[in-house]
Design a protein around this motif. Structure first.
Motif, PDB file in Angstrom:
ATOM      1  N   PRO A 110      14.761   5.926  -2.542  1.00 14.81           N
ATOM      2  CA  PRO A 110      14.114   7.221  -2.573  1.00 14.81           C
ATOM      3  C   PRO A 110      12.631   7.767  -2.133  1.00 14.81           C
ATOM      4  O   PRO A 110      12.004   6.590  -2.269  1.00 14.81           O
ATOM      5  CB  PRO A 110      14.237   7.375  -3.892  1.00 14.81           C
ATOM      6  N   CYS A 111      11.909   8.513  -1.696  1.00 12.03           N
ATOM      7  CA  CYS A 111      10.926   8.757  -0.863  1.00 12.03           C
ATOM      8  C   CYS A 111      10.561   9.679  -2.435  1.00 12.03           C
ATOM      9  O   CYS A 111      10.137  10.423  -2.710  1.00 12.03           O
ATOM     10  CB  CYS A 111      10.715   8.983  -0.065  1.00 12.03           C
ATOM     11  N   VAL A 112       9.216   8.474  -3.470  1.00 15.94           N
ATOM     12  CA  VAL A 112       9.010   9.322  -4.395  1.00 15.94           C
ATOM     13  C   VAL A 112       8.024  10.438  -4.491  1.00 15.94           C
ATOM     14  O   VAL A 112       7.984  10.961  -4.699  1.00 15.94           O
ATOM     15  CB  VAL A 112       7.879   8.547  -5.731  1.00 15.94           C
ATOM     16  N   THR A 113       7.015  10.071  -2.945  1.00 14.50           N
ATOM     17  CA  THR A 113       6.400  11.793  -2.582  1.00 14.50           C
ATOM     18  C   THR A 113       6.420  13.344  -1.850  1.00 14.50           C
ATOM     19  O   THR A 113       6.455  13.706  -2.403  1.00 14.50           O
ATOM     20  CB  THR A 113       5.156  10.923  -2.339  1.00 14.50           C
TER      21      THR A 113
ATOM     22  N   THR B 178       1.111  -1.068   0.040  1.00 16.42           N
ATOM     23  CA  THR B 178      -0.027   0.103   0.242  1.00 16.42           C
ATOM     24  C   THR B 178       0.385   1.967   0.215  1.00 16.42           C
ATOM     25  O   THR B 178       0.417   2.323   0.125  1.00 16.42           O
ATOM     26  CB  THR B 178      -0.927   0.126   1.394  1.00 16.42           C
ATOM     27  N   LEU B 179       2.590   1.014  -0.472  1.00  7.14           N
ATOM     28  CA  LEU B 179       3.229   2.267  -0.177  1.00  7.14           C
ATOM     29  C   LEU B 179       2.916   2.958  -1.569  1.00  7.14           C
ATOM     30  O   LEU B 179       2.078   2.781  -2.751  1.00  7.14           O
ATOM     31  CB  LEU B 179       4.907   1.281  -0.457  1.00  7.14           C
ATOM     32  N   CYS B 180       3.312   4.515  -1.293  1.00  9.09           N
ATOM     33  CA  CYS B 180       3.096   5.294  -3.116  1.00  9.09           C
ATOM     34  C   CYS B 180       3.654   4.121  -4.172  1.00  9.09           C
ATOM     35  O   CYS B 180       4.809   3.909  -3.909  1.00  9.09           O
ATOM     36  CB  CYS B 180       3.641   6.383  -2.484  1.00  9.09           C
ATOM     37  N   ALA B 181       3.067   4.449  -5.077  1.00 10.07           N
ATOM     38  CA  ALA B 181       3.887   3.530  -6.702  1.00 10.07           C
ATOM     39  C   ALA B 181       5.245   4.692  -6.644  1.00 10.07           C
ATOM     40  O   ALA B 181       5.588   5.883  -6.694  1.00 10.07           O
ATOM     41  CB  ALA B 181       2.737   4.484  -7.452  1.00 10.07           C
ATOM     42  N   GLY B 182       6.026   3.553  -6.966  1.00 10.94           N
ATOM     43  CA  GLY B 182       7.614   4.071  -6.871  1.00 10.94           C
ATOM     44  C   GLY B 182       8.361   4.208  -6.131  1.00 10.94           C
ATOM     45  O   GLY B 182       9.338   4.331  -5.986  1.00 10.94           O
ATOM     46  N   CYS B 183       7.282   3.862  -4.947  1.00 13.15           N
ATOM     47  CA  CYS B 183       8.043   4.457  -3.741  1.00 13.15           C
ATOM     48  C   CYS B 183       9.811   3.231  -3.610  1.00 13.15           C
ATOM     49  O   CYS B 183       9.386   1.773  -3.556  1.00 13.15           O
ATOM     50  CB  CYS B 183       7.788   3.585  -1.990  1.00 13.15           C
ATOM     51  N   GLY B 184      10.914   3.702  -3.008  1.00 18.15           N
ATOM     52  CA  GLY B 184      11.810   2.592  -3.185  1.00 18.15           C
ATOM     53  C   GLY B 184      12.189   1.751  -2.512  1.00 18.15           C
ATOM     54  O   GLY B 184      12.593   0.354  -2.365  1.00 18.15           O
TER      55      GLY B 184
ATOM     56  N   GLY C 222       6.461   3.745  10.125  1.00 22.06           N
ATOM     57  CA  GLY C 222       7.317   4.286   9.170  1.00 22.06           C
ATOM     58  C   GLY C 222       7.004   3.815   7.942  1.00 22.06           C
ATOM     59  O   GLY C 222       5.797   1.817   8.083  1.00 22.06           O
ATOM     60  N   CYS C 223       6.893   4.478   6.670  1.00 22.37           N
ATOM     61  CA  CYS C 223       6.570   3.853   5.970  1.00 22.37           C
ATOM     62  C   CYS C 223       7.188   2.505   5.702  1.00 22.37           C
ATOM     63  O   CYS C 223       6.803   1.089   4.990  1.00 22.37           O
ATOM     64  CB  CYS C 223       6.785   4.641   4.851  1.00 22.37           C
ATOM     65  N   SER C 224       9.080   2.704   5.912  1.00 26.42           N
ATOM     66  CA  SER C 224       9.402   1.702   5.883  1.00 26.42           C
ATOM     67  C   SER C 224       9.148   0.454   6.867  1.00 26.42           C
ATOM     68  O   SER C 224       9.403  -0.819   6.134  1.00 26.42           O
ATOM     69  CB  SER C 224      10.878   2.349   6.396  1.00 26.42           C
TER      70      SER C 224
ATOM     71  N   ASN D 245      16.582   4.275   3.554  1.00 32.49           N
ATOM     72  CA  ASN D 245      16.634   5.549   4.170  1.00 32.49           C
ATOM     73  C   ASN D 245      16.994   6.181   3.053  1.00 32.49           C
ATOM     74  O   ASN D 245      16.861   6.249   1.995  1.00 32.49           O
ATOM     75  CB  ASN D 245      18.599   5.407   4.190  1.00 32.49           C
ATOM     76  N   ASN D 246      15.440   7.214   3.538  1.00 34.39           N
ATOM     77  CA  ASN D 246      15.210   8.189   3.005  1.00 34.39           C
ATOM     78  C   ASN D 246      15.653   9.615   2.689  1.00 34.39           C
ATOM     79  O   ASN D 246      14.830  10.342   1.981  1.00 34.39           O
ATOM     80  CB  ASN D 246      13.634   8.068   1.658  1.00 34.39           C
ATOM     81  N   GLY D 247      15.811   9.617   3.838  1.00 32.44           N
ATOM     82  CA  GLY D 247      16.364  11.240   4.378  1.00 32.44           C
ATOM     83  C   GLY D 247      15.304  12.106   4.771  1.00 32.44           C
ATOM     84  O   GLY D 247      15.391  13.071   4.745  1.00 32.44           O
TER      85      GLY D 247
HETATM   86  S1  SF4 Z   1       8.277   6.584   1.782  1.00 35.12           S
HETATM   87 FE1  SF4 Z   1       7.863   8.310   0.313  1.00 35.12          FE
HETATM   88  S2  SF4 Z   1       7.205   7.463  -1.075  1.00 35.12           S
HETATM   89 FE2  SF4 Z   1       7.781   5.826  -0.106  1.00 35.12          FE
HETATM   90  S3  SF4 Z   1       5.472   5.033   0.916  1.00 35.12           S
HETATM   91 FE3  SF4 Z   1       6.369   6.682   2.533  1.00 35.12          FE
HETATM   92  S4  SF4 Z   1       5.546   8.732   1.776  1.00 35.12           S
HETATM   93 FE4  SF4 Z   1       5.235   7.289  -0.422  1.00 35.12          FE
END
Ligand code: SF4
Ligand SMILES: Cc1cc2nc3c(=O)[nH]c(=O)nc-3n(C[C@H](O)[C@H](O)[C@H](O)COP(=O)(O)OP(=O)(O)OC[C@H]3O[C@@H](n4cnc5c(N)ncnc54)[C@H](O)[C@@H]3O)c2cc1C
Ligand SMILES: Cc1ncc(C[n+]2csc(CCOP(=O)(O)OP(=O)(O)O)c2C)c(N)n1
Ligand code: SF4
Ligand code: SF4
Ligand SMILES: [Mg+2]
Lengths: 350, 598
Positions: free
Chosen positions: A216-219, A31-37, A66-68, A138-140
């Motif tokens: 990378p966090c694409v969003t 369910t993460l954003c499309a293209g999330c690393g 976290g998303c991660s 790690n997306n900073g």
């Molecule tokens: S890390 Fe960024 S790109 Fe990935 S799911 Fe979270 S908000 Fe979306």
């Protein structure tokens, strides 16, 4: 919007030695954003476990917040899992590992989860050399809370709202080396050819294996000026070497010129094979690793690859001399061996 | 590999496996979605436009689309494409209002159509709206050709056929039924601008040289002649014991019809082994369901008479043996001959072309198999104003092939009559590629893939069916089952279209693809690339879609083989480098060139 993945798979999907296809290592639909690393790292974890013929029920996947830290839902659906509280994954893993040392512990965390709220836990789990794989995606930024700069955001890196980061960054690789981590590597979510063998090597390590994966966090952090964007990372990666993990039973067939290859025998007798070695760097020499890291930092490069490994590492269980079997299998008989034994022990102190 | 040219109309056409395999290239997934949406009339019209006889074909088509269906590459059975077509036909509303409405302004050209089978009727339908004066000739009293004379009513009810034949005849076709055309010379001498020959392959092979034939010939019938005489109600019964010789679809229709006309002990006797029988598996199944036994590896030896009347036949038992050249031959087993009792024998061992009415000195050439010499694309014969189609063109095939020929012949006739070049001025197929994006992750089509297995079509009660030659056996899907079956379609016409300039190489599509279609790697030769993909790419009939070079120097490669068209790659793509676009491919039809000239 799709909520479930189709059941069909490639009819000729390869099977590993256990007879499983990669599907057996998948989890729920992300369910993460499309293209999330982070999703690519999940894919790499699935691939690594598949290739290593790991039995999913021998793995425990743990995470913080976290998303991660959501990703364990998206891989290894047949493994044990624990989604803990923010920054507390290391202590939960420590407890689990003490109770059952026989599982493979795979912790994933974010740069926020590790370098901010979880920093205290992170440094201590390194110091204790817990036998686990610790991946920081790690997306900073704090992706889940909408992209605030995290402690790993580089000084001057520009975030999505256009402001430059005012603070010095924490380099988790440097920190891990400093604290005596016994396996340290860095990779990039956008390069599976590199990431998969790195995860496999980390899994073969006895002790704390840390991989900082730039993801990378694409969003919120893939804009121009960000030092954690796909483009920036691709343009600034400097690899210590190419890496491969060869299982114990397989023959090593290198096609590289002599001298440019290094073999490292791991605890489980598999071999890490390194090619195209960077100059002046020896992965088994902590000093040269620190130096190499500093050099590339000065050049503005992001050092990737295996950075340091100690193959003689003693993990927490070795250090505290626990019994070989999982503590959770000890019976009352084992734990209360009777008054005779107590008397003998007391006798030793007389 | 070179980047794929997706502008080539055949590239995405090939991805729509069913449509590509259909001789008339019916846009299958397009109409299946309309069925799922309960838009039956529109689904019917999509079919009507391309295959002209949806109600007939939804029951009787040879369905070359089904073995080609992508679904069989990921699970056991194809989508029931043919039976879904019938759902559209059974549930349609007033479709006539959507058809071309005459009278059409005449264009001054006059065409003769010889034979009123599906091929000629298709030509008529395609040309009528363009203003041609069309004269159709058939020796039979009604139109439809073998759809009427051969296909039994229990498979194809007359009303269904009548309705669809009349849709065409009502377009203002001049009808000359009960008219046998006995001379091509005569037709040529009339003022027709072009002539279309769609007379089929009307001659059934007989066994006249088998010993005993002369004595018993009153009870030995040529299968197709007998079926036709049943269809036109000249024959109403058959003996109690019937032998049907042959293993093709005609044999299946003969044995099942016999069961309904008083045949109680009906046997099918076939030269070849069971597995090699020519009949479609579903026709064999239907015959078996009606309690008809098959005797394979039996070669007819002689007719046997008793008191000057047929009482049975003897057969030699054979077995397949592979000789030293690897060729399979049927060799006698040496067992004693087999005798089967019979009151009637139906010979269904093949069909031939026959053109006794075409004089051979007209400049219209025939080849050594006595088939007309034709241009395979234009269907033009060596007499420039004479065109052939259907079984008459390249030998006996099936209805859908006859329709496909009809379209191509109509295009040729139209070009011919406007004085243009049949090859150079032939219009391209109409194609259209449109994004199906409705929102960030929303598509206009149902992209989720269902794992339902193929639904079975219900059948009429056997006892009832065997009593009534006209009672249709297959009942068709009810709308609810039709919907579920329609959902099994993978929407292969919704194409995955890749834009390299947008791709950031994040791997999201590679990770999500359930069937490992996508790979990013350095380019190479196809043979080498096929070994380097995410999953084995061993189906050489399926193309690799190759992008131009990306930022990292790699290319995107997609193996079209088992793509589920689930849209997940496009959903997971952060930059919309993947898009799901609907590809509509419509075969060249007569009159299309008008548009291209605008
Ligand atoms: S890390 Fe960024 S790109 Fe990935 S799911 Fe979270 S908000 Fe979306
Ligand atoms: C028993 C049987 C069952 C079949 N079942 C199926 C099936 O289930 N599905 C399927 O797809 N196909 C089936 N077929 C094949 C299919 O019927 C034919 O391939 C198809 O009808 C061919 O169409 P056509 O337009 O070429 O000509 P036909 O349908 O053969 O029509 C030719 C017409 O021309 C007329 N004609 C011929 N010569 C002259 C003349 N000199 N003057 C005037 N009229 C003439 C004939 O009377 C006939 O009406 C079956 C065939 C047989 C024999
Ligand atoms: C105790 C606590 N404090 C704060 C939060 C809010 N919070 C949720 S996720 C998050 C940061 C996550 O950042 P990171 O670990 O880098 O994960 P990412 O989403 O970037 O992958 C924060 C601060 C929380 N959930 N719990
Ligand atoms: S799945 Fe649907 S579109 Fe694809 S080949 Fe089968 S019927 Fe045609
Ligand atoms: S549509 Fe995309 S994700 Fe789905 S099967 Fe095809 S290539 Fe894979
Ligand atoms: Mg983060």
């Amino acid at each position: 919007m799709s909520f479930i993945r189709p059941v069909f798979r490639h009819p000729e999907s390869p099977k590993n030695d256990l007879g499983y296809t990669r599907q057996y290592y998948e989890g729920a639909l992300s369910t993460l954003c499309a293209g999330c690393g982070h999703d690519s790292i999940s894919g790499a974890i699935i691939q690594a476990c598949f290739e290593l013929n790991i039995e999913p029920h021998r793995v425990a996947k743990l995470s913080g917040i976290g998303c991660s830290s959501k990703t364990p839902a998206y891989y290894l659906g047949n493994s044990h899992g624990f989604n803990s509280v923010h920054g507390r994954m290391p202590s939960v893993t420590t407890g689990a590992s003490l109770a059952n040392r026989k599982l493979l512990y795979l912790g994933v965390s974010g740069d926020g989860d590790t370098a901010s709220i979880g920093m205290g836990q992170f440094v201590h789990v390194i110091r204790r050399n817990l036998n686990m794989v610790y991946i920081v995606m790690n997306n900073g930024c704090y992706g889940l809370t909408k992209g605030q700069d995290s402690a790993t955001a580089d000084f001057g890196s520009i975030n999505k709202s256009g402001s430059a980061n005012l603070f010095q960054n924490i380099d988790l690789v440097g920190l891990a080396l400093e604290l005596g981590a016994t396996f340290v590597g860095r990779s990039f979510s956008g390069d599976k050819g590199h990431l998969v063998p790195m995860i496999k090597a980390a899994m073969a390590h006895n002790g704390f294996a840390f991989i900082d994966v730039i993801s990378p966090c694409v969003t919120f952090n893939n804009n121009v000026g960000s030092t954690k964007s796909y483009d920036y990372v691709r343009a600034h990666m400097e690899a210590t070497s190419a890496i491969d993990l060869v299982p114990e039973k397989e023959e090593i067939t290198t096609s590289y010129a002599e001298g440019s290859t290094k073999l490292i025998e791991m605890h489980d007798h598999s071999m890490i094979e390194l090619h195209k070695l960077a100059e002046g760097w020896d992965p088994t020499d902590q000093h040269s690793a620190v130096q190499k890291l500093q050099e590339s930092r000065n050049k503005g490069e992001i050092l990737t690859g295996l950075i340091y490994v100690d193959t003689e590492s003693k993990d927490l269980h070795d250090l505290i001399e626990t019994v070989p079997q999982p503590l959770n299998t000890l019976t009352e008989q084992d734990l209360c061996p009777g008054s005779g034994t107590l008397e003998r022990i007391n006798g030793e102190f007389r | 590999m070179e980047p794929t040219n997706i502008k080539d109309p055949e590239y995405f056409h090939k991805v729509v496996d069913c449509q590509y395999a259909c001789p008339a290239h019916t846009p299958v997934p397009h109409y299946i979605r309309l069925i799922a949406a309960e838009r039956y009339s529109e689904a019917y019209m999509v079919n009507w436009e391309s295959n002209v006889f949806p109600g007939v074909l939804g029951r009787t088509c040879d369905r070359p689309c089904e073995p080609a269906c992508r679904r069989v590459r990921v699970e056991e059975k194809p989508v029931a494409i043919c039976r879904l077509k019938r759902v559209a036909a059974d549930n349609k509303g007033d479709v006539k209002q959507y058809m071309p409405q005459g009278p059409f302004a005449p264009n001054g050209k006059k065409i003769a159509l010889i034979g009123a089978g599906p091929a000629a009727l298709t030509v008529a339908r395609d040309l009528a709206p363009l203003g041609y004066e069309l004269h159709i000739y058939d020796e039979l009293p009604k139109g439809g050709g073998m759809m009427r004379s051969q296909i039994p009513s229990f498979r194809l009810p007359m009303e269904v056929l009548d309705e669809e034949v009349n849709f065409i005849l009502d377009l203002g076709i001049h009808q000359h039924f009960n008219t046998y055309v006995s001379s091509m010379r005569e037709v040529l001498s009339k003022d027709y601008d072009a002539i279309f020959v769609g007379t089929g392959a009307p001659r059934g092979r007989a066994l006249t040289d088998l010993p005993g034939y002369e004595e018993v010939k009153a009870n030995v019938h040529v299968g197709i002649d007998w079926l036709s005489s049943v269809a036109f109600e000249h024959t109403e019964k058959i003996g109690r014991r019937v032998l049907v010789l042959g293993g093709g679809n005609t044999a299946m229709d003969c044995c099942r019809t016999s069961r309904r006309l008083g045949g109680e002990e009906v046997k099918v006797v076939v030269r070849s082994p069971f597995a090699e029988m020519k009949a479609s598996p579903w026709e064999i199944e239907d015959a078996q369901r009606e309690g008809i036994p098959f005797y394979n590896n039996h070669v007819p030896k002689a007719f046997v008479a008793e008191n000057g009347k047929l009482c049975g036949m003897t057969f030699t038992k054979v077995e397949p043996v592979v000789d030293e050249n690897g060729k399979r031959k049927m060799v006698p087993t040496g067992e004693p001959d087999v005798f089967f009792e019979a009151d009637d024998v139906l010979v269904a061992i093949g069909q031939e072309n026959s053109f006794p009415w075409i004089e051979r000195d007209l400049g219209l050439d025939f080849d050594r198999w006595d088939l007309p010499v034709l241009d395979p694309v234009t269907h033009q014969s060596t007499l420039p104003n004479v065109f052939f189609g259907g079984d008459a063109a390249f030998g006996p095939k099936n209805v859908i092939t006859a329709v496909a020929h009809g379209h191509q012949a109509a295009v040729s006739i139209d070009i011919f009559c406007t004085g243009k070049n049949l090859h150079k001025d032939r219009p391209d197929p109409m194609t259209n590629l449109v994004s199906q994006k409705m929102g960030i992750h929303e598509w206009s089509y149902h992209s989720q893939v269902t794992d339902d297995h193929r639904f079975a079509v219900p059948h009429a009660d056997n006892a009832l069916a065997l009593k009534d030659r006209k009672l249709e056996v297959e009942l068709g899907f009810d709308p609810a089952t039709g919907f579920k079956e329609a959902q099994r379609c993978l929407n292969c016409d919704i194409q995955t279209v890749f834009s390299e300039s947008l791709c950031i190489e994040c791997d999201a599509c590679v990770d999500i693809c359930p069937t490992d279609c996508i790979t990013f790697t350095v380019n190479g030769e196809e043979e080498d690339l096929r070994t380097r993909l995410s999953a084995p790419a061993n189906n050489l009939t399926q193309d690799l879609y190759v992008s131009d070079v990306l930022k990292t120097g790699r290319v995107m490669l997609k193996d079209e083989n088992v793509c589920l068209h689930c849209g997940l790659c496009a959903e997971r793509c952060p930059t919309a480098a993947w898009d799901m676009k609907k590809y509509l491919y419509s075969v060249t039809k007569a009159g299309h060139q008008c548009f291209s000239e605008l």
